[in-house]
Structure formats: C-alpha cells, structure tokens
Motif scaffolding. Sequence first.
Motif, PDB file in Angstrom:
ATOM      1  N   ARG A 186      11.162 -12.922  60.672  1.00 55.36           N
ATOM      2  CA  ARG A 186      10.041 -13.546  61.357  1.00 55.36           C
ATOM      3  C   ARG A 186       8.732 -13.302  60.613  1.00 55.36           C
ATOM      4  O   ARG A 186       8.437 -12.193  60.174  1.00 55.36           O
ATOM      5  CB  ARG A 186       9.929 -12.989  62.768  1.00 55.36           C
ATOM      6  CG  ARG A 186       8.922 -13.697  63.652  1.00 55.36           C
ATOM      7  CD  ARG A 186       8.766 -12.976  64.966  1.00 55.36           C
ATOM      8  NE  ARG A 186       7.732 -11.953  64.876  1.00 55.36           N
ATOM      9  CZ  ARG A 186       7.533 -10.997  65.773  1.00 55.36           C
ATOM     10  NH1 ARG A 186       8.322 -10.899  66.820  1.00 55.36           N
ATOM     11  NH2 ARG A 186       6.565 -10.121  65.627  1.00 55.36           N
ATOM     12  N   GLY A 187       7.956 -14.380  60.448  1.00 53.85           N
ATOM     13  CA  GLY A 187       6.668 -14.283  59.780  1.00 53.85           C
ATOM     14  C   GLY A 187       6.709 -14.543  58.286  1.00 53.85           C
ATOM     15  O   GLY A 187       5.651 -14.654  57.652  1.00 53.85           O
ATOM     16  N   ALA A 188       7.894 -14.657  57.706  1.00 56.39           N
ATOM     17  CA  ALA A 188       7.998 -14.907  56.267  1.00 56.39           C
ATOM     18  C   ALA A 188       7.420 -16.284  55.932  1.00 56.39           C
ATOM     19  O   ALA A 188       7.750 -17.273  56.591  1.00 56.39           O
ATOM     20  CB  ALA A 188       9.452 -14.831  55.811  1.00 56.39           C
ATOM     21  N   PRO A 189       6.556 -16.390  54.920  1.00 56.96           N
ATOM     22  CA  PRO A 189       5.982 -17.692  54.551  1.00 56.96           C
ATOM     23  C   PRO A 189       7.023 -18.594  53.893  1.00 56.96           C
ATOM     24  O   PRO A 189       7.886 -18.141  53.148  1.00 56.96           O
ATOM     25  CB  PRO A 189       4.862 -17.320  53.579  1.00 56.96           C
ATOM     26  CG  PRO A 189       5.229 -15.981  53.037  1.00 56.96           C
ATOM     27  CD  PRO A 189       6.002 -15.284  54.114  1.00 56.96           C
ATOM     28  N   VAL A 190       6.907 -19.877  54.193  1.00 57.43           N
ATOM     29  CA  VAL A 190       7.820 -20.887  53.660  1.00 57.43           C
ATOM     30  C   VAL A 190       6.986 -22.045  53.125  1.00 57.43           C
ATOM     31  O   VAL A 190       6.002 -22.448  53.759  1.00 57.43           O
ATOM     32  CB  VAL A 190       8.777 -21.414  54.754  1.00 57.43           C
ATOM     33  CG1 VAL A 190       9.708 -22.482  54.205  1.00 57.43           C
ATOM     34  CG2 VAL A 190       9.576 -20.269  55.358  1.00 57.43           C
ATOM     35  N   ARG A 191       7.366 -22.563  51.946  1.00 57.85           N
ATOM     36  CA  ARG A 191       6.678 -23.724  51.379  1.00 57.85           C
ATOM     37  C   ARG A 191       7.688 -24.810  51.031  1.00 57.85           C
ATOM     38  O   ARG A 191       8.809 -24.520  50.591  1.00 57.85           O
ATOM     39  CB  ARG A 191       5.892 -23.365  50.115  1.00 57.85           C
ATOM     40  CG  ARG A 191       4.700 -22.478  50.327  1.00 57.85           C
ATOM     41  CD  ARG A 191       3.941 -22.241  49.017  1.00 57.85           C
ATOM     42  NE  ARG A 191       3.121 -23.384  48.627  1.00 57.85           N
ATOM     43  CZ  ARG A 191       3.277 -24.078  47.517  1.00 57.85           C
ATOM     44  NH1 ARG A 191       4.289 -23.803  46.677  1.00 57.85           N
ATOM     45  NH2 ARG A 191       2.456 -25.070  47.216  1.00 57.85           N
ATOM     46  N   SER A 222       3.149 -25.886  54.119  1.00 57.07           N
ATOM     47  CA  SER A 222       3.237 -24.438  54.313  1.00 57.07           C
ATOM     48  C   SER A 222       3.509 -24.129  55.773  1.00 57.07           C
ATOM     49  O   SER A 222       2.870 -24.691  56.665  1.00 57.07           O
ATOM     50  CB  SER A 222       1.935 -23.752  53.887  1.00 57.07           C
ATOM     51  OG  SER A 222       1.658 -23.992  52.522  1.00 57.07           O
ATOM     52  N   GLY A 223       4.450 -23.223  56.017  1.00 57.53           N
ATOM     53  CA  GLY A 223       4.774 -22.796  57.369  1.00 57.53           C
ATOM     54  C   GLY A 223       5.314 -21.381  57.346  1.00 57.53           C
ATOM     55  O   GLY A 223       5.197 -20.673  56.331  1.00 57.53           O
TER      56      GLY A 223
END
Length: 267
Positions: free
Chosen positions: A257-262, A180-181
Amino acid sequence: MKSFQPSGVITFTTDFGHKGPFIGTMKGAILSRFRDATIVDISHETSVHWPAEAGFWISRSYQYFPEGTVHVAIVDPGVGGQRDIIVAINNRHCFIAPDNGLLTPLLKSTEMEAYRIDLDALEHLALPKPSATFHGRDIFAPVAAEIARGALSPSQVGEPKTELVPSLLDEAEQSNGAVSGVVVTVDNFGNLITNIDESLVVQLESPICEIGGHRMKFHRTYARVTPGEYLALINSFGVVEIARAEQSAALGLGMGRGAPVRLVEDH
C-alpha cells in the motif's frame, strides 16, 4: 435530486476483522429494530485506521446493489472525538460513515447530498447511550436500520453538510504523457490494486506499467502470461492491477500500500 426509496438492504464495510463480537452485535442492533433486513458484508478486512481504502471500495461496489440500499462504512480512528457522522445520498443509495475522508470518492457526483447526524434530533428513536469506542453498534447500526425500514428519512438525521473532510488518498493524475497513481491495497492473492482508473489507461496508445524499478506490459487476463511472470491489467473493478501469474506480486516485488505506480508509453 432523485428520491431515495429504501430497499431493506444494508451493507457493511469496516476494518473490524473477524475477531470478537463487533460485527455480530452491529447486526443484532439492526435486527432488533428491523427483523426483515437483508444484511450483506462487503468487507471487514480493509486497512485499519485508513479510511481511504474503505472509500475506494465503497465507491466501486455500491452500484452492484439495488437502489435504496443503505451502506454502512466504518473505518473510524477518531471514534468518540469531534468528528461528525455523515448520512449521504448519492444515485439513490444511502451512505453512513464518519466524516474523515471516507466518503470523498463519492463527492464527484453532483447529485450527492449529505447530513450530519445530530443525536438530539434523533431523540425519538430511543438510541442507546453511545459507548465512547463503539459508535458502529450504538449509532451507525440503529440509524441504518431506521432508514432501511423507511421509518427515518436521511434528511431527518440533522442539518445539511456541504463540505466534507478530504481523503488522505490523492487521485491518480495524468501529466506529460504519463499517468501517476499509487497502490491502494493488496488482495488475498497478492495482487497490487491501484487507484488508476481504466479511463486514464485508454488514453495511452501502448501503456507500460512501472513500479519499484520494474516494467511490465498490460494483458487482458492472468492466463496470457506464464506462471511467475508479472503483468498489469484492468481488473473487475475498472482499475489497474499489478499481478504475478499464480504467485504474489506483492511478495515478489516487495511492494504494498502506498507504492507509487506510473504508466508510460512503450517506446
């Protein structure tokens, strides 16, 4: 600790943009003290008032400069307040930045040492009276010039500082077979650049990238997909990037910017 030997090179990373005289007058303040300085702009377009992005880029850019470079990084919403200004040494490079989380990505190094600038200790430099709103010109630039020309040792700027303000950007995490980032920034092409390091990607056998309800495969280059198709890749700075071939992934996905990525395994 490996000794720092100044190379005469100074870099700038700021959120100043290119309107007005701000960048130019900082360079003038340097050249007034060190005429032979080599000054390089890394970026003046980092996200305003968000030190985390500047720190992200500095930590991934400084190693492309010669040892002994002085890196000035200014994203400083607390200018004129109680925040400290830090001079740090890491891997034979010098970094000057506000103590607001910007330098946190460099703290992983066990060789880093930091000092808090004390203007009383620098009285012999005849610094100008600092403006309340432009420490970049009146403090950062002159101190950078003196360090870069070898007239001032980083350890002479003030007392050592052992604890710095943490970053506002959490590190990417691996848990239960997934990573997760978040998106740190969007580049000029609309690519979404994340804080997920390549070292986390290679631990997955067949990774799929998930963002905003979309899933996309990893490819080595943009050219491996047809125009308009989304993809994930490891970019030139060693982190996961989400792109859309010949188009903007940010606009197409409505993400920034700030959107979660998995990252998950492709089962």
